[in-house]
Enzyme design. Sequence first.
Site: not given
Ligand code: G3H
Ligand code: ZN
Length: 338
Positions: A82, A104, A204, A234, A272
């Site tokens: 990730d 990324d 997040g 999230s 998150t």
């Molecule tokens: O790459 C990980 C995600 O984009 C998680 O994002 O923590 O806002 O769900 P999030």
């Molecule tokens: Zn992400």
Amino acid sequence: MPLATSKEILQRAQAEGYAIGAFNANNMECVKAVIEAAEEERAPVILQVSQGAIKYAGLRMATNMVKTVADEASVPVVLHLDHGTSFLQNVQCLHVGFTSLMYDGSAEPLEDNIKTSAKITEIAHAVGLPVEAELGKIPKIEDYFSAQQMDDLRKRPDAEQVAVIREKAGPNVEELMADPSQAAEFVKLTGIDSLAAAVGSIHGMWADIWPLRRDRIEALRKATNLPLVCHGSSGVIRTRADAKQKGIELRPDECTLEEAVKIGICKVNVATAVSMAFLKGSWDAWQGRLTEKDLRKILLPGLQASKELVRGYMRLFGCSGRVAGSGEVEASEIKHAE
Ligand code: G3H
Ligand code: ZN
């Protein structure tokens, strides 16, 4: 079963109009929660190792947790990197057995992002591995609010929270979104297999209240035929019914997570919310029995709470029931001597 690659499960999801949940491998309990959810829902699943997890657990530990559960799983499991930060990190992950990579390059000028994404893709494809890359930039909520501000904000009604975020972060989130006119070229020049396009989400967030940009997803869908990945999920409002119940009004060019899947999102990253569900489950258990000495008895309710959350997401994404089998699994329990 052996680890699957993200290409095989995302292509099927795209063809059949559903999405795969991608959840973060942050600790053993969350990994177990995700795999038990996937088994019970009969859903293919992506377990991804984030930069935070690499710092926290180390690459070997994080990798081996996922490999271990995948080995015993009866549903396809992908081990995905990730937000890979560099060419070298991607090569290291390829070397230790990841079955899906991500680069990324969103902080770099577009040409550099293209160059590195292409280089990684060329190497990954040589050994049959797929690559995800980021176009535009998916920001994080901390880019706009201090911890204190977030703490204050989350005490207010949902609709007010959205109004404040719209005012403070909205214009910048819009500016950072992926440009559909660059997408076809980006895909062609890099050769990537899935596209993490910034479509209005924010990493997040503490609650699912924020909309995605429908118009941008549709334009990207037209510009490229690749599976689209939604990051920062999230914080994204799940359904119209949720929006109504929370008093949140969506603008005509906005949509919910459920709608986004219908118009082309094929991989949904949720981190998150899983972490928060785990913390709340454990916290509630501990509050109820502060004299408990066995940490497993406090962590287990956290595991169960995050598992229920993941199951709900899988149903929302439509990936439940896509793998044949019974869904009977041995639920987590403490089998050791007391
Ligand atoms: O790459 C990980 C995600 O984009 C998680 O994002 O923590 O806002 O769900 P999030
Ligand atoms: Zn992400």
